[in-house]
Design a protein around this motif. Structure first.
Motif, mmCIF file in Angstrom:
data_model
loop_
_atom_site.group_PDB
_atom_site.id
_atom_site.type_symbol
_atom_site.label_atom_id
_atom_site.label_comp_id
_atom_site.label_asym_id
_atom_site.label_seq_id
_atom_site.Cartn_x
_atom_site.Cartn_y
_atom_site.Cartn_z
ATOM 1 N N VAL A 1 31.486 33.411 38.799
ATOM 2 C CA VAL A 1 32.279 32.774 37.502
ATOM 3 C C VAL A 1 33.830 33.408 36.999
ATOM 4 C CG1 VAL A 1 31.570 32.060 35.568
ATOM 5 C CG2 VAL A 1 30.161 31.258 36.987
ATOM 6 N N VAL A 2 33.000 34.855 37.250
ATOM 7 C CA VAL A 2 33.768 35.591 36.580
ATOM 8 C C VAL A 2 35.659 36.180 37.679
ATOM 9 C CG1 VAL A 2 34.276 38.387 36.505
ATOM 10 C CG2 VAL A 2 31.746 37.289 35.277
ATOM 11 N N GLY A 3 34.877 35.552 38.765
ATOM 12 C CA GLY A 3 35.902 35.645 39.222
ATOM 13 C C GLY A 3 36.313 37.168 40.109
ATOM 14 N N ALA A 4 37.668 36.882 41.492
ATOM 15 C CA ALA A 4 37.919 37.998 41.994
ATOM 16 C C ALA A 4 38.305 38.907 41.158
ATOM 17 C CB ALA A 4 38.739 37.957 43.736
ATOM 18 N N GLY A 5 37.952 40.596 40.947
ATOM 19 C CA GLY A 5 38.311 41.044 40.510
ATOM 20 C C GLY A 5 38.150 41.811 39.347
ATOM 21 N N LYS A 6 37.596 40.946 38.770
ATOM 22 C CA LYS A 6 36.252 41.069 37.464
ATOM 23 C C LYS A 6 34.887 41.388 37.126
ATOM 24 C CE LYS A 6 40.133 37.861 35.519
ATOM 25 N NZ LYS A 6 40.458 36.480 35.616
ATOM 26 N N ARG A 7 34.768 41.291 38.233
ATOM 27 C CA ARG A 7 33.287 42.102 38.299
ATOM 28 C C ARG A 7 33.224 43.103 38.116
ATOM 29 N NH1 ARG A 7 31.756 39.223 44.492
ATOM 30 N NH2 ARG A 7 33.575 37.153 43.942
ATOM 31 N N TYR B 1 27.478 33.710 38.833
ATOM 32 C CA TYR B 1 27.390 34.857 37.720
ATOM 33 C C TYR B 1 29.077 35.763 38.185
ATOM 34 C CZ TYR B 1 28.978 37.783 33.920
ATOM 35 O OH TYR B 1 29.801 37.884 32.705
ATOM 36 N N ALA B 2 29.114 36.241 39.284
ATOM 37 C CA ALA B 2 30.206 36.902 40.397
ATOM 38 C C ALA B 2 30.794 36.060 40.512
ATOM 39 C CB ALA B 2 29.549 37.945 41.545
ATOM 40 N N GLY C 1 36.705 25.923 41.155
ATOM 41 C CA GLY C 1 34.898 26.747 41.545
ATOM 42 C C GLY C 1 34.732 27.298 40.640
ATOM 43 N N ARG C 2 35.105 28.133 39.823
ATOM 44 C CA ARG C 2 34.300 28.623 38.561
ATOM 45 C C ARG C 2 34.122 27.993 38.002
ATOM 46 N NH1 ARG C 2 38.447 32.282 35.943
ATOM 47 N NH2 ARG C 2 36.352 33.366 34.883
ATOM 48 N N LEU C 3 34.006 26.955 36.992
ATOM 49 C CA LEU C 3 33.697 26.247 37.043
ATOM 50 C C LEU C 3 31.994 25.606 37.542
ATOM 51 C CD1 LEU C 3 36.983 23.836 35.588
ATOM 52 C CD2 LEU C 3 34.885 25.307 34.172
ATOM 53 N N VAL D 1 32.223 36.187 29.275
ATOM 54 C CA VAL D 1 32.018 37.539 28.707
ATOM 55 C C VAL D 1 30.840 37.579 27.801
ATOM 56 C CG1 VAL D 1 32.907 39.281 26.849
ATOM 57 C CG2 VAL D 1 34.038 38.292 29.618
ATOM 58 N N GLU D 2 30.338 36.570 27.415
ATOM 59 C CA GLU D 2 29.665 36.425 26.623
ATOM 60 C C GLU D 2 28.359 36.283 27.445
ATOM 61 O OE1 GLU D 2 27.383 32.360 23.836
ATOM 62 O OE2 GLU D 2 29.596 32.865 24.098
ATOM 63 N N LEU D 3 27.982 35.425 28.610
ATOM 64 C CA LEU D 3 27.394 35.870 29.319
ATOM 65 C C LEU D 3 27.131 36.920 30.014
ATOM 66 C CD1 LEU D 3 27.921 32.081 30.909
ATOM 67 C CD2 LEU D 3 26.071 33.059 29.340
ATOM 68 N N ARG D 4 27.714 37.814 29.888
ATOM 69 C CA ARG D 4 27.363 39.348 30.649
ATOM 70 C C ARG D 4 26.308 39.947 30.671
ATOM 71 N NH1 ARG D 4 30.687 42.911 33.906
ATOM 72 N NH2 ARG D 4 29.485 44.582 33.429
#
Length: 570
Positions: free
Chosen positions: A564-570, A561-562, A53-55, A311-314
């Motif tokens: 991509v980051v995944g739950a709990g890491k936003r 992007y959220a 899903g993140r990909l 992290v690079e895209l943040r």
């Protein structure tokens, strides 16, 4: 076919060396061609669904951002997607683990110890390992090794008794990370970006080397779950020195940001061993065996790569605060456009026009006659255009430009630089031709307004003025007749009649002007409101809607992007 097999798995000089007396037992002969993975299995693991899903979200994010971001900013994300797609098409039964380390760390010795044979050259000559060498415990890894660019002459098999517990493992010995030859370092970096897991081999002398920590461990700290950090050559350390060095190594890894897998928590495995004497090699073998049997390394590596890309895209997607077009910003923009188009002046002009019409209709005939004469004496078209009017037009254009810049800055406040620039460019494009459109709008509104309407009491006022005018004429003729002797002398009465007409006319005009103030003010306010609304609609269509579209696009990519980051890491 046999010749092709020999070319792919031939041991060459290294295999012959392994058979020499005093050396370790030679690798098993490869008489049959290694079979590719006949039955494809998707990459597994406890969170393969989340990774997929993140990909997908990353792929959608890149697609939405290509027209707004520079291609170099999306290069790493594109590489992650390409490598993930390539890895997902290959064998899921195999786990590719690289053995990486600096010169003299003993990584090749550890590689040979795990394989149970002298596969990779070891010695004092530096650099010893010039190209990646692979050892596969099971068949079907040809596609993975092709992806790593390892030729057939550098592909090996371990001894038959080298450990069934490592079935599915593909071990790769890399060139030295600090090799004096640039080509060796480049080959190591290329393979490190493609393998599923990494065994970092350090020695007591160079375990704190800045090159290792700053160039590799620190940037790959997010890949802790697919990392093994091995302190080799502990047989050279006296007493409890090995424990002290190992503790210091853990401290350095913690400073690098690499989570350590202690107390059942996910993270890197850190252990000490001696590849030369075999001390601790069995523990590493057991950990690798469990790691390979889980078949989750590839998914974990992909997840870590997505984390690194996120992290690079943040900075490109995460805004400071809550940017957007609020109601206040929209209202202020409409007010500025209303000022630029002269809505207040237009309202005041409409009010004056209403009151002038009232004055014309309710004024004395003599005053209306004088105003008519003044209009035909100097036509409006021949009146010189004042410098104030020219300056007012220039000021209006500047006000429009200032209003557009202000609303664009407010909408872009806090946005990442590329999206803030996109918002400003959308506002500038929309503002092209806006002053002219507002000028046309003002003219059209004035033409549509036409002549101001008259209240129903105006005919009565006109009739009253006619009566007063008639009274003046009667009084004047009466007085004239007495003066010339036609009528009986009596100046007081005709004078009073004439005076009543003279005074009554202005009184009626004053009363009408007082009565017209309220309707005139409402008429002017209505004209101002219509012009402001028309200017706001024009500004909304040309500026606010394109800006809102850019903000909506940003919100879409922010949501991706959220994901991509995944739950709990936003």
């Amino acid at each position: 076919m046999t010749q092709e097999v020999d070319d792919r798995w031939a041991d060459g000089l290294i295999a012959r060396r392994a058979a020499e007396p005093g050396e370790m037992t030679s690798p098993r002969e490869e008489g049959a061609e290694p079979q590719d993975d006949a039955t494809f299995e998707p990459i597994g693991g406890p969170y393969v669904g989340e990774v997929r899903g993140r990909l997908d979200a990353l792929r959608e994010l890149v697609g939405l951002s290509r027209t707004r971001l520079d291609s170099t900013a999306l290069a790493e994300a594109g590489r992650v997607l390409d490598e993930a797609s390539a890895r997902q098409r290959l064998s899921a039964r195999h786990t590719v683990v690289a053995v990486a380390g600096a010169t003299g760390s003993g990584k090749s010795t550890l590689f040979n110890s795990l394989a149970g044979s002298q596969i990779s050259d070891t010695g004092l000559r530096r650099p010893t390992t010039g190209a990646p060498i692979a050892c596969s415990w099971t068949d079907g890894a040809a596609g993975l090794l092709d992806r790593l660019g390892i030729p057939g002459r550098l592909r090996r098999r371990p001894l038959d008794n080298a450990g069934v517990d490592l079935e599915g493992l593909v071990l790769v010995d890399l060139p030295d990370l600090d090799s004096a030859l640039v080509s060796h370092r480049q080959a190591a970096d290329r393979v490190l970006a493609l393998v599923d897991a990494i065994v970092w081999v350090v020695d007591p002398e160079k375990y704190a080397d800045a090159v290792l920590h700053e160039r590799y461990l620190r940037p790959l700290a997010g890949h802790a779950e697919v990392s093994f950090v091995v302190l080799n050559q502990v047989d050279r350390l006296p007493g409890d020195a090995a424990d002290q060095v190992l503790d210091d190594l853990r401290r350095l890894l913690d400073e690098d940001g690499m989570a350590l897998g202690e107390h059942g928590e996910p993270g890197a495995s850190v252990l000490s061993l001696s590849a030369l004497t075999g001390q601790g090699v069995g523990e590493l073998r057991e950990q690798l065996g469990r790691f390979v049997q889980e078949r989750g390394a590839a998914a974990r590596r992909l997840a870590a790569d997505v984390d690194a890309a996120a992290v690079e895209l943040r900075p490109l997607y995460v805004a400071d605060g809550r940017p957007g077009l609020g109601e206040r910003a929209r209202r202020d923009f409409a007010d500025r456009l209303g000022e630029a188009v002269g809505a207040s002046a237009a309202g005041e002009a409409a009010e004056r026009e209403w009151r002038r019409n009232a004055q014309r209709a309710c004024g004395t005939p003599w005053l209306r006659l004088w105003r008519w004469y003044d209009r035909i004496r100097v036509p409006a078209l021949q009146r010189p255009r004042s410098d104030a009017q020219v300056e007012e037009q220039v000021t209006a254009r500047q006000r429009v430009e200032q209003a557009v810049r202000t609303v664009a800055d407010e909408a872009a406040a806090g946005l990442p630089a590329p999206w803030a620039q996109a918002v400003r460019e959308a506002a500038v494009r929309g503002a092209d031709g806006l002053p002219e459109a507002l000028d046309e709008l003002a003219v059209r509104e004035e033409l549509e307004r036409g002549t101001s309407p008259r209240p129903r009491w105006w005919p009565a006022a006109v009739l009253a003025q006619m009566v007063m005018t008639g009274v003046q004429i009667v009084g004047g003729l009466w007085l004239l007749g007495q003066i010339v002797g036609v009528l009986t002398p009596g100046l007081i009465v005709p004078a009073l009649v004439m005076l009543g007409g003279i005074v009554g006319g202005p009184l009626i005009e004053w009363a009408c002007a007082v009565a017209a103030r309220g309707p005139g003010r409402r008429y002017g306010q209505e004209a101002e409101r219509r012009l402001r609304e028309a200017a706001a609609a024009c500004g909304r269509a040309k500026v606010l809607d394109p800006v809102a579209a850019e903000l909506l696009r940003y919100r879409e990519v922010r949501e991706q992007y959220a994901a991509v980051v995944g739950a709990g890491k936003r």
